[in-house]
Design a protein around this motif. Structure first.
Motif, PDB file in Angstrom:
ATOM      1  N   VAL A  89       0.840  -1.197   0.000  1.00  0.00           N
ATOM      2  CA  VAL A  89       0.000   0.000   0.000  1.00  0.00           C
ATOM      3  C   VAL A  89       0.881   1.256   0.000  1.00  0.00           C
ATOM      4  O   VAL A  89       0.561   2.260  -0.653  1.00  0.00           O
ATOM      5  CB  VAL A  89      -1.033  -0.027   1.161  1.00  0.00           C
ATOM      6  CG1 VAL A  89      -0.416   0.303   2.506  1.00  0.00           C
ATOM      7  CG2 VAL A  89      -2.193   0.910   0.870  1.00  0.00           C
ATOM      8  N   LYS A  90       2.028   1.186   0.697  1.00  0.00           N
ATOM      9  CA  LYS A  90       2.962   2.322   0.694  1.00  0.00           C
ATOM     10  C   LYS A  90       3.550   2.521  -0.707  1.00  0.00           C
ATOM     11  O   LYS A  90       3.650   3.647  -1.196  1.00  0.00           O
ATOM     12  CB  LYS A  90       4.100   2.079   1.693  1.00  0.00           C
ATOM     13  CG  LYS A  90       3.939   2.885   2.974  1.00  0.00           C
ATOM     14  CD  LYS A  90       5.207   2.797   3.804  1.00  0.00           C
ATOM     15  CE  LYS A  90       4.988   1.922   5.016  1.00  0.00           C
ATOM     16  NZ  LYS A  90       6.207   1.566   5.720  1.00  0.00           N
ATOM     17  N   ALA A  91       3.934   1.413  -1.348  1.00  0.00           N
ATOM     18  CA  ALA A  91       4.517   1.493  -2.689  1.00  0.00           C
ATOM     19  C   ALA A  91       3.515   2.083  -3.684  1.00  0.00           C
ATOM     20  O   ALA A  91       3.874   2.866  -4.563  1.00  0.00           O
ATOM     21  CB  ALA A  91       4.958   0.109  -3.148  1.00  0.00           C
ATOM     22  N   GLU A  92       2.227   1.714  -3.529  1.00  0.00           N
ATOM     23  CA  GLU A  92       1.202   2.251  -4.422  1.00  0.00           C
ATOM     24  C   GLU A  92       1.031   3.752  -4.194  1.00  0.00           C
ATOM     25  O   GLU A  92       0.890   4.517  -5.147  1.00  0.00           O
ATOM     26  CB  GLU A  92      -0.129   1.521  -4.202  1.00  0.00           C
ATOM     27  CG  GLU A  92      -1.302   2.030  -5.021  1.00  0.00           C
ATOM     28  CD  GLU A  92      -1.182   1.751  -6.514  1.00  0.00           C
ATOM     29  OE1 GLU A  92      -0.091   1.358  -6.969  1.00  0.00           O
ATOM     30  OE2 GLU A  92      -2.180   1.935  -7.229  1.00  0.00           O
ATOM     31  N   TYR A  93       1.083   4.157  -2.928  1.00  0.00           N
ATOM     32  CA  TYR A  93       0.987   5.587  -2.612  1.00  0.00           C
ATOM     33  C   TYR A  93       2.140   6.341  -3.279  1.00  0.00           C
ATOM     34  O   TYR A  93       1.924   7.377  -3.922  1.00  0.00           O
ATOM     35  CB  TYR A  93       1.016   5.786  -1.092  1.00  0.00           C
ATOM     36  CG  TYR A  93       1.103   7.239  -0.697  1.00  0.00           C
ATOM     37  CD1 TYR A  93      -0.025   8.062  -0.761  1.00  0.00           C
ATOM     38  CD2 TYR A  93       2.320   7.801  -0.278  1.00  0.00           C
ATOM     39  CE1 TYR A  93       0.050   9.396  -0.425  1.00  0.00           C
ATOM     40  CE2 TYR A  93       2.398   9.140   0.063  1.00  0.00           C
ATOM     41  CZ  TYR A  93       1.257   9.935  -0.014  1.00  0.00           C
ATOM     42  OH  TYR A  93       1.348  11.258   0.317  1.00  0.00           O
ATOM     43  N   GLU A  94       3.345   5.816  -3.149  1.00  0.00           N
ATOM     44  CA  GLU A  94       4.521   6.462  -3.754  1.00  0.00           C
ATOM     45  C   GLU A  94       4.370   6.541  -5.274  1.00  0.00           C
ATOM     46  O   GLU A  94       4.746   7.529  -5.894  1.00  0.00           O
ATOM     47  CB  GLU A  94       5.808   5.701  -3.393  1.00  0.00           C
ATOM     48  CG  GLU A  94       6.189   5.758  -1.918  1.00  0.00           C
ATOM     49  CD  GLU A  94       6.424   7.182  -1.396  1.00  0.00           C
ATOM     50  OE1 GLU A  94       6.774   8.071  -2.207  1.00  0.00           O
ATOM     51  OE2 GLU A  94       6.228   7.394  -0.184  1.00  0.00           O
ATOM     52  N   ARG A  95       3.846   5.475  -5.856  1.00  0.00           N
ATOM     53  CA  ARG A  95       3.679   5.429  -7.310  1.00  0.00           C
ATOM     54  C   ARG A  95       2.735   6.541  -7.784  1.00  0.00           C
ATOM     55  O   ARG A  95       3.053   7.287  -8.709  1.00  0.00           O
ATOM     56  CB  ARG A  95       3.116   4.063  -7.721  1.00  0.00           C
ATOM     57  CG  ARG A  95       3.090   3.790  -9.219  1.00  0.00           C
ATOM     58  CD  ARG A  95       2.350   2.496  -9.539  1.00  0.00           C
ATOM     59  NE  ARG A  95       0.916   2.625  -9.272  1.00  0.00           N
ATOM     60  CZ  ARG A  95       0.044   3.151 -10.129  1.00  0.00           C
ATOM     61  NH1 ARG A  95       0.440   3.566 -11.310  1.00  0.00           N
ATOM     62  NH2 ARG A  95      -1.224   3.245  -9.810  1.00  0.00           N
ATOM     63  N   ILE A  96       1.585   6.646  -7.086  1.00  0.00           N
ATOM     64  CA  ILE A  96       0.599   7.656  -7.488  1.00  0.00           C
ATOM     65  C   ILE A  96       1.158   9.052  -7.235  1.00  0.00           C
ATOM     66  O   ILE A  96       1.014   9.965  -8.056  1.00  0.00           O
ATOM     67  CB  ILE A  96      -0.727   7.465  -6.711  1.00  0.00           C
ATOM     68  CG1 ILE A  96      -1.313   6.085  -7.007  1.00  0.00           C
ATOM     69  CG2 ILE A  96      -1.730   8.549  -7.083  1.00  0.00           C
ATOM     70  CD1 ILE A  96      -2.453   5.682  -6.103  1.00  0.00           C
ATOM     71  N   LYS A  97       1.863   9.202  -6.086  1.00  0.00           N
ATOM     72  CA  LYS A  97       2.422  10.507  -5.710  1.00  0.00           C
ATOM     73  C   LYS A  97       3.411  10.986  -6.779  1.00  0.00           C
ATOM     74  O   LYS A  97       3.369  12.142  -7.198  1.00  0.00           O
ATOM     75  CB  LYS A  97       3.125  10.377  -4.362  1.00  0.00           C
ATOM     76  CG  LYS A  97       3.394  11.698  -3.691  1.00  0.00           C
ATOM     77  CD  LYS A  97       3.955  11.446  -2.305  1.00  0.00           C
ATOM     78  CE  LYS A  97       4.948  12.530  -1.950  1.00  0.00           C
ATOM     79  NZ  LYS A  97       5.913  12.071  -0.956  1.00  0.00           N
TER      80      LYS A  97
END
Lengths: 115, 177
Positions: A89-97
Motif C-alpha cells: 500500500v505504501k509502494a502504491e501511494y509512492e507510485r501515485i504521488k
C-alpha cells in the motif's frame, strides 16, 4: 509463495483494493471496512458485498491481509494488513504521488491554455 | 396456512440476470422464494403479501463451508438477506428503495470476475461434451449410436452460452465505471 513475490508485481492496485488496504491499516471487519471506505472517499465509494468479499478472499490468498481469528465476534471476522500488505500500500501511494508530482507542472500549463 | 407451490424452471448460467428478475416478479405477484429442491431446477414459493424485492444471485464455487457464515454476514451488513443456496449459487434478497438501485458488485474488475467464473464453468462443460463426443463417435455401437448427436447439441448450447457471456463482458468493459 506470496512472500517471495515482488512488491511491484502487485501494482497498480484497483481503486477498490487500494481503499480496502487503507481501511485495514488498523484491524476491521467487513462492515467496518465498508464504513471506513465510505468515510475515506467522502461517500463516493459504497462497496457492494460481492465486491468486498471477493477482494477479502483474494487479498488473503495473496498474503496482503490476514484474518485475525482471535478477534472474531460471532460471524464477523477481523482482518488487518500483513507486513507485505503494508509495503504494497505504501509502494502504491509512492507510485501515485510520483505520477502526480511529475505531471503537475505540465497539467498546470494545460489548464492555462483552456482559460 | 399459507399456500406453497413448486415451479420447475431452467435458467442456464448465462441467464443469471433473467433469473434474478423473474424472482423479483414472483415476489411482486405475491410468491416469495423460500426453498428449492436438490439437483433438479425446482423453486419453492410461498404465498405472501405482494411486495417489491430485488434478488441477487452470487456464484461461489470456491466458498468453503467454514467461511459461509462470514460470507453471509458481509451481505447481511449491506442489507441483503440470504435466502437459499442452490449448488454453487447463493440467493440474496433485498428490499427498500436504496437497495433497488444497488448492485452486489460495485466495480468493473469484480463485475468482470463474476462473468469469468461463469465462463470457466461453461468451458469445462464444453470440454466434457467434446471429449464425450469423440469417445462416442469412435466407439459407437447400436443402440447407442445417437449419443454423438447429443454431445454435439450440448456443445452447441454451451458455445452459445459462452458467446452470450463474452458479449456481456464486453458490455461491462465499455461502461464508464
Amino acid at each position: 509463495m506470496a512472500k517471495y513475490k515482488k512488491i511491484e508485481s502487485f501494482l497498480p492496485l484497483t481503486h477498490t483494493t487500494y481503499y480496502i488496504l487503507l481501511a485495514l491499516i488498523s484491524p476491521a471487519h467487513g462492515y467496518g471496512i465498508m464504513q471506513e471506505v465510505k468515510a475515506i472517499t467522502h461517500g463516493e465509494i459504497a462497496l457492494g458485498p460481492g465486491t468486498l468479499y471477493g477482494a477479502l478472499s483474494k487479498l488473503t490468498k495473496q498474503g496482503l491481509i490476514t484474518k485475525l481469528e482471535e478477534f472474531a465476534t460471532n460471524r464477523r471476522k477481523y482482518y488487518t494488513l500483513t507486513p507485505l500488505g503494508r509495503q504494497v500500500v505504501k509502494a502504491e501511494y509512492e507510485r501515485i504521488k510520483s505520477l502526480v508530482e511529475n505531471s503537475s507542472e505540465l497539467i498546470q500549463g494545460l489548464e492555462g491554455e483552456d482559460e | 396456512m399459507s399456500q406453497a407451490k413448486k415451479v420447475l424452471k431452467m435458467f442456464p448460467v448465462w441467464q443469471m440476470e433473467e433469473e434474478e428478475q423473474w424472482l423479483s416478479r414472483m415476489a411482486q405477484q405475491g410468491w416469495q422464494l423460500t426453498g428449492c429442491l436438490p439437483v433438479i431446477p425446482v423453486y419453492i414459493f410461498e404465498e405472501q403479501k405482494s411486495h417489491s424485492a430485488v434478488f441477487k444471485i452470487d456464484l461461489q464455487p470456491e466458498l468453503r463451508k467454514k467461511d459461509r457464515g462470514e460470507y453471509k454476514q458481509v451481505f447481511a451488513d449491506s442489507g441483503w438477506e440470504f435466502i437459499i443456496k442452490r449448488g454453487d449459487r447463493y440467493y440474496f434478497q433485498g428490499e427498500g428503495t436504496e437497495l433497488m438501485s444497488q448492485d452486489i458488485y460495485t466495480d468493473k474488475p469484480s463485475k468482470l470476475e463474476r462473468y469469468k467464473k461463469q465462463t470457466t464453468l461453461l468451458s469445462m462443460l464444453a470440454f466434457i461434451f467434446c471429449l464425450n463426443g469423440v469417445v462416442h463417435f469412435l466407439g459407437e455401437k447400436p443402440p447407442f449410436n445417437f449419443m454423438k448427436y447429443i454431445d454435439g447439441l450440448g456443445l452447441l448450447i454451451t458455445l452459445y452460452g459462452l458467446t452470450k457471456l463474452k458479449l456481456k463482458m464486453r458490455g461491462i468493459a465499455r461502461q464508464q465505471k
